[in-house]
Design an enzyme around this catalytic site. Structure first.
Site: not given
Ligand code: SIN
Length: 279
Positions: A103, A105, A254, A270
């Site tokens: 995806h 973000d 990612h 995050r």
């Molecule tokens: C995310 O998609 O923001 C998380 C990625 C991760 O935890 O590796």
């Protein structure tokens, strides 16, 4: 500070050493880091130990903070910083792996975040890598006929697509009105800082392609994803304790991997940085 920036793969990712994000890095280093971010799309800044507030302050080196959509993950002591944890569970008791499945973000926002940053607080002994796909490379290696077919197409993005295999936690009531119901973005976007084109798709958020039946749109999106995630377009990040990783959502997909011992904790901070409307 003597900063070193070393590529981590032929096309995506660089490791940054010799910097302490708790201190003022100065204008010259800030400019160098921002240039490296745009050039490499992923920066892994090693060896940090930041509180949520220090993490938010450090993030401002790269831009302004974007308020994330699902506030259920916000840290009470610094709500612009959210947590990612494998200790969260679905109502049926199965682990919830935030970020599983490719995806980009918050593409359901009219101005999606240009970047996401994670800070590794606790990691499993092995596994739990984050895989990145370089969507410039995906575009540049696409057959010409396919490029012509998709250029100019637009997609409708929603919080959770009915086609998504990954189920998200629902938005809390306060998000209503703040998070748009649906937005339209181009399927091929231009990076605002480099002018390079990238495929902009999101299997979790794309509900439909504007003006196209699902019978045609879904196989097209699947074919684009299959092409994009080829190994030669990937950089796979193996986390080290203390890593601060920033990535460019304008040109990457990612995904997180839930491939590790779930009795071990994986916990990261995050946050996201504000971006522009894709064009
Ligand atoms: C995310 O998609 O923001 C998380 C990625 C991760 O935890 O590796």
């Amino acid at each position: 500070m003597s900063i070193s920036i070393t590529p981590l793969s032929e096309h995506t990712g660089a490791e940054v050493r010799g910097i302490d994000l708790r201190r003022d890095v100065g204008d010259e280093a800030r400019e160098r880091l921002n240039r490296a971010f745009v050039e490499h799309s992923v920066l892994a800044i090693r060896g940090q130990r930041l509180s949520p507030r220090e993490f938010a302050d450090a993030a401002r080196l790269f831009g302004e903070i974007f308020v994330q959509h699902n506030t259920r993950f916000a840290l009470p002591e610094c709500p612009v910083v959210h947590y990612i944890s494998n200790e969260d569970k679905y109502p049926d008791g199965k682990p919830y792996i935030p970020g599983a499945g490719y995806h980009t973000d918050h593409s359901n926002d009219a101005t999606p975040p240009k970047a996401t940053m994670l800070h590794a607080v606790e990691l499993p002994d092995s596994g739990g890598d984050t895989q990145f796909v370089n969507m410039h490379r995906a575009w540049e290696t696409l057959p010409e006929a396919m490029r012509q077919r998709i250029e100019g197409l637009k997609a409708l993005h929603v919080y959770q697509s009915r086609h998504s295999e990954r189920k998200l936690f629902g938005l809390p009531p306060e998000a209503k009105g703040r998070v748009p119901d649906a937005v339209v973005h181009p399927i091929v976007r231009t990076h605002p800082e480099t002018g390079r084109k990238a495929i902009y798709i999101n299997p979790i958020r794309i509900e439909s392609i504007v003006g196209m039946d699902d019978d045609e749109a879904l196989p097209l999106l699947d074919a684009l994803l299959e092409h994009a995630v080829r190994l030669e377009h990937q950089y796979r990040h193996r986390w080290q304790p203390g890593d601060v990783v920033i990535w460019d959502n304008r040109c990457l997909l990612h995904k997180a991997n839930g491939d590790y011992d779930m009795s071990q904790r994986r916990y990261l901070y995050r946050l996201m940085l504000r971006g522009d409307a894709p064009f």
